[in-house]
Design a protein around this motif. Structure first.
Motif, PDB file in Angstrom:
ATOM      1  N   ARG A  24       0.731  -1.461   0.222  1.00 11.95           N
ATOM      2  CA  ARG A  24       0.161   0.085   0.040  1.00 11.95           C
ATOM      3  C   ARG A  24       0.997   1.348   0.202  1.00 11.95           C
ATOM      4  N   ASP A  28      -0.701   8.446   2.899  1.00 15.73           N
ATOM      5  CA  ASP A  28      -1.050   9.918   2.434  1.00 15.73           C
ATOM      6  C   ASP A  28      -0.878  10.003   1.024  1.00 15.73           C
ATOM      7  N   PRO A  30      -2.352   8.653  -2.605  1.00 17.98           N
ATOM      8  CA  PRO A  30      -3.742   7.848  -2.994  1.00 17.98           C
ATOM      9  C   PRO A  30      -3.103   6.452  -3.666  1.00 17.98           C
ATOM     10  N   SER A  31      -4.146   5.712  -3.704  1.00 18.68           N
ATOM     11  CA  SER A  31      -3.877   4.320  -4.007  1.00 18.68           C
ATOM     12  C   SER A  31      -3.868   4.171  -5.619  1.00 18.68           C
ATOM     13  N   SER A  33      -5.214   3.084  -8.862  1.00 20.11           N
ATOM     14  CA  SER A  33      -6.573   2.504  -9.448  1.00 20.11           C
ATOM     15  C   SER A  33      -6.027   1.181 -10.506  1.00 20.11           C
TER      16      SER A  33
END
Length: 366
Positions: A24, A28, A30-31, A33
């Motif tokens: 992950r 802070d 963004p993951s 997509s």
């Protein structure tokens, strides 16, 4: 299971949790997509689909994300998932002559029917880091007029019309399935091509490079390299005709090589062939060079002892999943095996020190 230490299951569970945290990254940020991976890391996704033998961009993107970008691990995940899927039927052979080409080049003719189409390629970039990308300054998507994918004739067809390209002998009516049947050597060309299509790109690249450096006596030219969309059809006996059920992106490469001929065949060119799913031109070119090197027996050529001509060496070592499994198992616990080796070494050392062949003289360890 190789875990022999007490508490091994707890340690494995903790390792899984830690892996998820490392995957992950900082919370802070963004993951990623799956849509981003498929669109912006498309060459990674294409390799996973090709060597995983499953054409699904979403699943391949998920595998890339889950594997933290380790493509061989991602290929392993896709192969494992593929084994759970039912097999509904077999498609008809792809008609790549009807491919809608986004990229199509030939290294043997400057002017080819349909024209050269460079397409999106690194070939003419300066190979300098673009720091504008690091600053987030990327070109906006634009529609390039006049560059729509089109059907384009094959270069090999024109050579074939003059009789300058050797006709390919017909293959088996029902080709063997490398995913369902164990490898048997010697393998026919259909099985070799299947195995090469699933093979590790880096392994094939090294073998292909060796043929260019003289290990195999093949001097190849890229007759045609094409990338584009091709329809996948399935024959329905109850309807009496074929229907198109999918459209995939594929890369096809045909190389041409000199052939001096024989008593029954005139001097002409022979071909090496590569076809892979997705945009994988390095893999397709490498595959075609290795395919040509493996044809030495059918063409009556000499076996020079080159690695790329050794069918068993190539086919039995090309699969990165098998290679990874065999390689990485040595990092798992082998306590009992090592203790046996350790005792053997101690016994040999004691024998050398005392001259006692039993290794049990005073001062020796047995």
């Amino acid at each position: 299971m190789y875990v022999a230490a007490k508490g091994g299951e707890e340690a494995i569970a903790a390792a899984h949790d830690w892996l998820g945290e490392m995957r992950r990254g900082p919370a802070d940020l963004p993951s990623l997509s799956l849509e981003q991976i498929a669109a912006q890391l498309s060459l990674c996704v294409a390799r996973v689909m090709s060597e995983g033998s499953l054409y699904d961009e979403e699943l391949a993107s998920l595998a890339v994300k889950q594997a933290r970008g380790d493509l061989i691990e991602a290929i392993f995940l896709i192969r494992a998932y593929r084994t759970t899927l039912p097999r509904l039927g077999a498609s008809a052979p792809l008609d790549t002559g009807r491919m809608l080409c986004e990229r199509r080049i030939s290294a043997i003719f400057k002017d080819i029917p349909g024209g050269q189409v460079l397409g999106p390629t690194f070939d003419y970039t300066h190979r300098l880091l673009d720091f504008a990308l690091a600053a987030g300054d990327e070109r906006a998507a634009a529609t390039l007029a006049g560059t729509a994918a089109q059907h384009r004739p094959r270069v090999s067809d024109h050579l074939g019309q003059e009789g300058l390209l050797r006709n390919e002998p017909p293959g088996p009516e029902t080709p063997p399935d490398a995913t369902r049947q164990p490898m048997e050597l010697p393998a026919d060309r259909a099985l070799r091509l299947q195995t090469l299509a699933r093979a590790d790109e880096g392994f094939l690249l090294g073998l292909a490079y060796s043929t260019q450096r003289g290990y195999g006596r093949t001097h190849a030219f890229v007759g045609e390299l094409r990338i584009g969309s091709v329809e996948v059809e399935i024959e329905l006996p109850e309807l009496g005709f074929s229907i198109t059920f999918a459209e995939i992106v594929a890369t096809e490469c045909e190389t041409v090589n000199q052939f001096t001929g024989s008593r029954t065949e005139p001097a002409q060119f022979t071909r090496g062939y590569g076809l892979v799913m997705g945009r994988c031109e390095r893999k397709a070119i490498s595959m075609s060079l290795v395919d040509r090197a493996l044809q030495w027996r059918e063409l009556g050529e000499d076996d020079t002892g080159a690695p790329a001509q050794d069918e068993e060496f190539v086919l039995m070592h090309a699969d990165n999943i098998q290679a990874t499994g065999f390689l990485e198992h040595i990092k798992l616990p082998h306590y009992v095996d090592f203790q046996a080796e350790l005792e053997l070494i101690r016994r040999i050392r004691a024998t050398q020190a005392t001259g006692d062949p039993t290794g049990t003289a005073p001062g020796g360890r047995s």
